[in-house]
Design a protein around this motif. Sequence first.
Motif, short mmCIF file in Angstrom:
data_model
loop_
_atom_site.label_atom_id
_atom_site.label_comp_id
_atom_site.label_asym_id
_atom_site.label_seq_id
_atom_site.Cartn_x
_atom_site.Cartn_y
_atom_site.Cartn_z
N GLU A 473 3.96 14.46 3.19
CA GLU A 473 4.55 13.51 2.23
C GLU A 473 5.40 12.07 3.67
N GLY A 474 5.27 11.57 3.07
CA GLY A 474 6.40 9.90 3.65
C GLY A 474 5.85 10.31 5.66
N VAL A 475 5.31 10.24 5.58
CA VAL A 475 4.41 10.04 7.24
C VAL A 475 3.38 8.80 6.88
N GLY A 476 2.37 8.39 5.76
CA GLY A 476 2.00 7.60 6.41
C GLY A 476 0.19 7.79 6.86
N ARG A 539 -7.69 -0.96 3.26
CA ARG A 539 -9.28 -0.51 2.67
C ARG A 539 -9.12 0.68 2.27
N THR A 540 -8.27 1.75 2.29
CA THR A 540 -8.63 3.09 2.78
C THR A 540 -8.09 2.62 0.71
N LYS A 541 -7.01 2.07 -0.21
CA LYS A 541 -7.37 1.97 -1.39
C LYS A 541 -8.54 1.57 -2.05
N LEU A 792 -5.61 8.83 -0.07
CA LEU A 792 -4.84 7.45 -0.56
C LEU A 792 -3.71 7.17 -0.26
N LEU A 793 -2.75 8.43 -0.27
CA LEU A 793 -1.57 9.31 -0.41
C LEU A 793 -0.95 8.41 1.05
N GLU A 798 2.11 4.17 3.26
CA GLU A 798 1.62 3.35 4.53
C GLU A 798 2.90 2.04 4.26
N LEU A 799 1.71 1.71 3.31
CA LEU A 799 2.06 -0.03 2.43
C LEU A 799 3.47 -0.44 1.71
N LYS A 800 3.61 0.87 1.57
CA LYS A 800 5.69 0.52 1.88
C LYS A 800 6.11 0.44 2.51
#
Length: 943
Positions: A473-476, A539-541, A792-793, A798-800
Amino acid sequence: MKHLDMNEAERRDHDRMRDIPEDFDNDGYGYEEEVLRGDVAADISHAGESLTEEAIEAADISLLEQLRAHHNQLFPRARDKRTRTNRTQILVDAFAAQMEAMADAYISWDLETSKEGLASVYSQPKDAEVEETNEVFVVDIFSAYYADVPIIKSDAFVASAYVRQGLMPVSPHFPSVVVTIRALEVFRAASLRCPRLGIQAFVRTLCDLHGVPPRGYLATQFRVAFDVYLSIRNVVDKRVQAALGRNTPNWRLKNACPACMYKLEGEESLLIPLLVTIDGNNSLKRFWRREREEVLEDGTSVPGTSKERLDNRVPGADYYLPREEVDRWAKEGLEDMMKGFVPEDGGPEEEDGCMERWQNMREEVTSRAYGMYDETGFFPALCRHSFVLIVVDMVKSGELAKYGFAITNHLLRVLGELGQGYNIGCKYGKMVRAHPGLSKLAADTNFKSLVGAFHGSGHQRECQLKNLSTYVEGVGTEDLETCESFFSKSNALAPTTRYATAFHRKQAITGYLRHADVFDAGLCSQPASSAVSTRRALRTKATLPALQETMVQLRVESRAVFETWLEKEKRFLRTLSKEPVQETLEMEYYQKLVNLLHQEEHLANVMKLRLPAAAAPTDAAGYQRAAKETRGIETQRRHAIERAAKALEAVQDLEARLDTDRWVPGSEKWEAAATMSGRRRYQRALDDLEGLIIARMFKLYKVNMAGTGYKLRKHIAKALQARSKAVKAAIERYNAAADAMTPPKDHLSWEQVVEYAFLADFDLLREGREDIRGEPWALPSGRAAIDQHYKLLRADEELKRLNIEIRRFITYMGDEEAYLRHHEERLVAESNAGLAHQVGRHRMERARFDALHMVALGKLSTEKGFTGSITPGVSVCKERHARSAPSREDVEMHPVAPTGAPRAPPEEHGDDGEDAEDGGDSGELTDAFLHIMRITHDVATAT
């Protein structure tokens, strides 16, 4: 043509080509003949030093004493006491005494020629008082000629007088050869863009342009001039940093990457604030100059003594950690230290099976020094945008733990909390948390050691589920493999540094790192890479609806179920690594019972043996033979009794542990254990094979990935077959165990394994301890759903991160431009125009890509789904809040439309609104572009 056959004009042209003074009278002999006969001394030394009588008479007595000691060519009868070891250091010391004056002269020359640049011709000040004129040989790019260089009264040194006129001397006191600064600058720029270009190749190029044959000493002279030029630039750069207030310790490291470190007020916090990658690279080795090996009396050979020249120069910038700092982290008894390690959860440490899979984790491999090299590579730390944070040299060794320890300690103390990617991050994280000097610091900073996506595919699957960036978690979507792409470019330095001195190697590496940071890393390509990462995450989203449809088919109510499936996979993998304790004890007990029965049967047979009959007393040979046979039988009986007793003791011990009565042949437990024991070898082979297949799931999946052609699929299969020796060995063990089963099991071939993409395809797994073929996480659709869930996670994370980094970078561009311009104007007001010009050069270097960045980011802001903002913020650090920065009122005069604001009606951009949709002429893009142009004061240039 022979020298004696030339006329006067031809001889003069020939001598000029060979650097021979025109006023030399050969009296019928050539210049080289006169030198060889000893009638005259050479007027130019190997280093380009003038040895003429006029130069000697012009020197004062103190300079003559220095030349007497170190340049005894002036006195032919004196013995040359110089050595190759200290010759370089003497030259360095001589230039160092003049370095500040040479830096002043360089600043003056650069300011004088700033309008026309390198193409300008230096002109002597009209009011200058010329004291003397020296004739020197000038080497330029397209020409080489003799010129009279004036020395004016204000010149502190001869060397600084040459630098003031754009000429770099090749010797400190009486140079007769100089190189133009523009020639040196052309080589510097070309070698930074093409690190394979060495001085020798460039000098030979100049010789080709000038139409003269290459000579060995020309490269030496050019090297001296180039070293002095770089030293002057380093001094000037230090002055610039001091004028900007950026000469404090670790300032560069704390501000290396604007996107990672230029924090803004009111921005969201990140779970892992900074992502770093570290790795070792052994391409930049350097040969160690030594004498020949010495052979001792006992025949053993020892390495020869070092022949390295004395050179105390240190390259500019602060990229390198000193060797002394690195050696403090040398590994001493790490195995004993790891034995006492207790994981954070308090439970026993579970081996992940990766220790023996990576050579740089095995000390018996990495601790061997390479006898022919001194530096055996370098070990950098990069941020995720390829900015170089810190570097250490690997010295006479492979990739040892001390290099990572030294870098991690430095980064944690200077930068604080971070996540660090390493190809052996699984084991390295345990080593850091167990190290006495790092454990507390790592805990206080919430240090995380991760494994990158590329190297992670070679780790055990159980290790991947814990440490792979995909599942953390947190790596993007960061793959933590920045070092690999960085090495693909830095490896070009190897040809020019392999045989260099220690200083020149480090100088080349440092210059490359500085150039890469400014022109190749974030300031050049960071916004473009951010745009690519944002579009990839978007694109992943966009695949979320497809995942929701798959969830309906799998009857999965929420995505939280995928987390449960992953935990089930972890538990299953742990069962493969260890056999159940109860089953193991029962099979062990069965084997001991079989052994006891065998020993008792053997004892009974031995006890039945008859002793030989007594021989007649007169038959001595028969008596000895009978005695020997008797002793042999008694020995067999004693050994059989002892083995039976040991077998009985082992059986009794296991009966106590199992709390059971003695099993007898034919009983239910006996038969069950016999069947289980018979399957044990087969089961172990199957477990090993299953574990290896899961560990290589990523690689095997590539073979049958959608869109992979037949030839490429076969090519990958061959590569896997060549490299996956462990899988092939496991297949052989499985087939051998299958033959021993009753009835024999079917064999498994390598081709079958390569064709399988999911665990569910392996029909033989029905015979495992736990049939997982029906588990949803083992089905192809389930595996795809899990992968898509974690993608997706990571895309959301990554977007954040990108939204934060983009706004940081936009703010940095404006603040940096205003801050540098403010200090440039301040220095001009303080009558320091030369240093102000250098600050201006620094400003233009930093801002040359800003307009292109804003165009790219402006287009990105019009992308559908973009949730960030390209409006500048306010930095937490007040350093760059200069008075000349644009006011908030000026910024608000042309505000950028906030994210999510309604677009202009279609009629403002065309009939169907196509321009607004593709971002070609949207109002938001125009406002953003005008805003950044106003900040960078480049509106006139852009229009």
